[in-house]
Scaffold this motif. Sequence first.
Motif, PDB file in Angstrom:
ATOM      1  N   ASP A 166      29.571  32.868  45.356  1.00  0.00           N
ATOM      2  CA  ASP A 166      30.088  34.157  45.840  1.00  0.00           C
ATOM      3  C   ASP A 166      31.334  34.598  45.099  1.00  0.00           C
ATOM      4  OD1 ASP A 166      28.050  34.143  47.676  1.00  0.00           O
ATOM      5  OD2 ASP A 166      29.245  33.209  49.263  1.00  0.00           O
ATOM      6  N   PHE A 167      31.993  33.672  44.341  1.00  0.00           N
ATOM      7  CA  PHE A 167      33.216  34.010  43.608  1.00  0.00           C
ATOM      8  C   PHE A 167      33.000  34.053  42.099  1.00  0.00           C
ATOM      9  CE2 PHE A 167      34.439  31.941  47.570  1.00  0.00           C
ATOM     10  CZ  PHE A 167      35.352  32.837  48.118  1.00  0.00           C
ATOM     11  N   ASP A 168      31.744  33.923  41.673  1.00  0.00           N
ATOM     12  CA  ASP A 168      31.488  33.956  40.228  1.00  0.00           C
ATOM     13  C   ASP A 168      31.781  35.315  39.629  1.00  0.00           C
ATOM     14  OD1 ASP A 168      30.783  31.329  40.150  1.00  0.00           O
ATOM     15  OD2 ASP A 168      28.623  31.713  40.400  1.00  0.00           O
ATOM     16  N   TRP A 169      31.608  36.369  40.422  1.00  0.00           N
ATOM     17  CA  TRP A 169      31.833  37.717  39.869  1.00  0.00           C
ATOM     18  C   TRP A 169      33.298  37.951  39.530  1.00  0.00           C
ATOM     19  CZ3 TRP A 169      34.986  41.213  42.407  1.00  0.00           C
ATOM     20  CH2 TRP A 169      35.388  40.855  43.713  1.00  0.00           C
ATOM     21  N   LEU A 170      34.238  37.217  40.222  1.00  0.00           N
ATOM     22  CA  LEU A 170      35.651  37.388  39.888  1.00  0.00           C
ATOM     23  C   LEU A 170      35.945  36.888  38.483  1.00  0.00           C
ATOM     24  CD1 LEU A 170      37.234  36.242  43.281  1.00  0.00           C
ATOM     25  CD2 LEU A 170      37.104  38.578  42.417  1.00  0.00           C
ATOM     26  N   PHE A 171      35.259  35.812  38.070  1.00  0.00           N
ATOM     27  CA  PHE A 171      35.506  35.250  36.741  1.00  0.00           C
ATOM     28  C   PHE A 171      34.829  36.079  35.650  1.00  0.00           C
ATOM     29  CE2 PHE A 171      36.385  31.761  39.527  1.00  0.00           C
ATOM     30  CZ  PHE A 171      37.407  31.049  38.908  1.00  0.00           C
ATOM     31  N   GLU A 172      33.909  36.941  36.017  1.00  0.00           N
ATOM     32  CA  GLU A 172      33.277  37.787  35.018  1.00  0.00           C
ATOM     33  C   GLU A 172      34.139  38.992  34.655  1.00  0.00           C
ATOM     34  OE1 GLU A 172      29.522  38.811  36.596  1.00  0.00           O
ATOM     35  OE2 GLU A 172      28.695  36.765  36.464  1.00  0.00           O
ATOM     36  N   ALA A 173      35.109  39.356  35.514  1.00  0.00           N
ATOM     37  CA  ALA A 173      36.021  40.470  35.216  1.00  0.00           C
ATOM     38  C   ALA A 173      37.092  39.987  34.238  1.00  0.00           C
ATOM     39  CB  ALA A 173      36.664  40.998  36.496  1.00  0.00           C
ATOM     40  N   ALA A 174      37.324  40.793  33.216  1.00  0.00           N
ATOM     41  CA  ALA A 174      38.292  40.401  32.178  1.00  0.00           C
ATOM     42  C   ALA A 174      39.731  40.407  32.706  1.00  0.00           C
ATOM     43  CB  ALA A 174      38.182  41.351  30.981  1.00  0.00           C
ATOM     44  N   ASP A 175      40.024  41.208  33.747  1.00  0.00           N
ATOM     45  CA  ASP A 175      41.404  41.290  34.264  1.00  0.00           C
ATOM     46  C   ASP A 175      41.751  40.104  35.150  1.00  0.00           C
ATOM     47  OD1 ASP A 175      41.582  43.705  32.960  1.00  0.00           O
ATOM     48  OD2 ASP A 175      40.945  44.873  34.727  1.00  0.00           O
ATOM     49  N   PHE A 176      40.758  39.569  35.876  1.00  0.00           N
ATOM     50  CA  PHE A 176      41.041  38.503  36.831  1.00  0.00           C
ATOM     51  C   PHE A 176      40.904  37.117  36.231  1.00  0.00           C
ATOM     52  CE2 PHE A 176      39.148  41.651  40.098  1.00  0.00           C
ATOM     53  CZ  PHE A 176      40.289  42.417  40.015  1.00  0.00           C
ATOM     54  N   LYS A 177      40.117  36.979  35.183  1.00  0.00           N
ATOM     55  CA  LYS A 177      39.778  35.647  34.704  1.00  0.00           C
ATOM     56  C   LYS A 177      40.991  34.840  34.231  1.00  0.00           C
ATOM     57  CE  LYS A 177      36.619  33.121  31.739  1.00  0.00           C
ATOM     58  NZ  LYS A 177      35.566  33.168  30.738  1.00  0.00           N
ATOM     59  N   PRO A 178      41.971  35.382  33.454  1.00  0.00           N
ATOM     60  CA  PRO A 178      43.129  34.567  33.031  1.00  0.00           C
ATOM     61  C   PRO A 178      43.934  34.021  34.210  1.00  0.00           C
ATOM     62  CG  PRO A 178      42.973  36.544  31.701  1.00  0.00           C
ATOM     63  CD  PRO A 178      42.011  36.720  32.813  1.00  0.00           C
ATOM     64  N   PHE A 179      44.152  34.910  35.207  1.00  0.00           N
ATOM     65  CA  PHE A 179      44.920  34.457  36.376  1.00  0.00           C
ATOM     66  C   PHE A 179      44.175  33.361  37.126  1.00  0.00           C
ATOM     67  CE2 PHE A 179      45.448  34.954  40.992  1.00  0.00           C
ATOM     68  CZ  PHE A 179      46.763  34.514  41.123  1.00  0.00           C
ATOM     69  N   LEU A 180      42.835  33.540  37.313  1.00  0.00           N
ATOM     70  CA  LEU A 180      42.058  32.545  38.049  1.00  0.00           C
ATOM     71  C   LEU A 180      42.003  31.223  37.287  1.00  0.00           C
ATOM     72  CD1 LEU A 180      39.169  34.811  39.341  1.00  0.00           C
ATOM     73  CD2 LEU A 180      41.023  33.838  40.693  1.00  0.00           C
TER      74      LEU A 180
END
Length: 597
Positions: free
Chosen positions: A26-40
Amino acid sequence: MSGGDRFVQTLKKLNYPKAAQLDGEDFDWLFEAADFKPFLDWFCSTTSEQNVMSEEKLQAFNTLKESGKPILDGKALDEVLKTVSRSKAPAIEEVAIEKLEEELQALQNVTSLHLRRRNKLQMVASSNSQTCLKSKDKEEEDGRALHEVLRLLQVTNKKLNHELQSVVDGVQMLMSFFAVPEAVGELSHQPIFLSQVLLDKYLSLEEQSTAALASFTKEHFFEGMSKLVEGSDKDFQLVQLNVNGSGEDDTLEDKCKEMMRLQLTYICAKHKLIEMKAKSGSLKVGLQWAENNACAMQDKSSRKEENLKARITSLKNETLQIEKHMDTITSEKLPGLVRENAQLLNMPVVKGDYDLQMAHQTLCSSRQDLVCDHLMKQKAAFELLQLGYELELQKHRTVYRELGSIIQGLQESSNKLEERLTMISNVDLLSSSKPRSNIDSKDLASHRLYQLLDGDNTQKLFRTYDGLESVAQKLTQDIACLRDQLEVSEQEHSLLFSTLDSDLKELHNFMYPEGNALLLTTPELSGQFHEFESQLEKLNRITVEILGDVQLKRKILECNKLQQIEKQLYVYFFQNEEHLKSIVGKLEAQTGGGTSA
């Protein structure tokens, strides 16, 4: 491990409440966004249990917030710390430096945590606003699509009603074909099928024709004629003159007697005719001979009397011999031949009898042909009628089978429609007043749609409508991205094709400057090739000179050791300066030792 699973594992390390209930997918889509991935990625790799505040500190912070006292952070906290350090320097000196550093580090961590939470909330707010705008656009688009679907459904409903009405009219017309007659022997409409046609008149006519044919056969084919025809094989025989009728029937005996009388009469007449013909023939021959001899005797009367007398005597002798021969024939041979060939004399009488019988037989066969023709026509009519009935029966059976298949198909369609209606009327599938976040386990259509959009066929316990919407949005984004890439690739291809076409045209114009003649070389290329060849020759000459110099120097080095040492020193100078320095030092030490000695 996927990004969502890493995020869930990090939350479990931090003792996040209900972290075991979370699903990493359910949280894989957050890592696909270029803005959220570095922070995550930074969060999953750096955070640990040390970065989590204890419950005591949280309670103290909550009590501080409930007391209503202001909470300092950032620059204000730094200024307060400076003033406190100035006013209470002796007390601060007593505090351990390590504790202050720990508190400072904790405060910095809290500040960074607040900053991260603020950034996260800002991102969530921006994503929510973007989702709201998209949902509004989607709502408007869905409304337009709903109106269009309603319009299409109305048009389809009208077409369906028209088709159903045409089907009803066709069924009514088909039922009218099979209508039951109003009364016996009467139809309420024009007959369509052969089985509906009444055959009373036809059958009555056929019965009348059969009765007329029977009377005709009784009239013309009597009993005696049939017996005559049956006994014709026995009657077609030559009647003997000495037939004895003691053992035969009376009719046959009378007929034989009549035939015998006719035969005797014919033989007598024939005998008299032969005798008369013989007499007339002999008279004609005698007269002709007399005429011929009279002429000859007038010409040769005097000179040939003696010859004539001799000839007369010879002829008389011949005549006597012929008469004797004839007497022997008539007395000895002729009666036997006559008796042997007596049957042949009866042939004309028998032939006449046969001709009479053949005439009767021909008349009988002609009448039989008439009867047979009529019977064949009657049989052909009955067979044609039977064939028509069989064809119509076969067509009726085919129609019956097709109607049965249509009825079965309609029954299956009605059963499927009832199942759909019962499924639609199911309480579990009806929209409730309270919106649900999780997809019901009975809603197989939504689960199947989620699997199709997500591409994951594994069974999951919980699936949410938000996840379905996010997967659908991701799919639409991927489709839009692919379309953009396709458009860009098409543009690149068109640009590449245009440049290639222009280059081909330039190459064609360059290779065919005069239209038809192919230009293999140009003055520029030929000049460059000549220059290149001259440079190659010059390079070869220089290479040969260098090889000669190298060989000469090698010979000199082999003969002169001092130059060898000089060469080695030059090599050390350019490649290994330390080694050169050590060698020079050794030499200086040797020269110094030699001078001192």
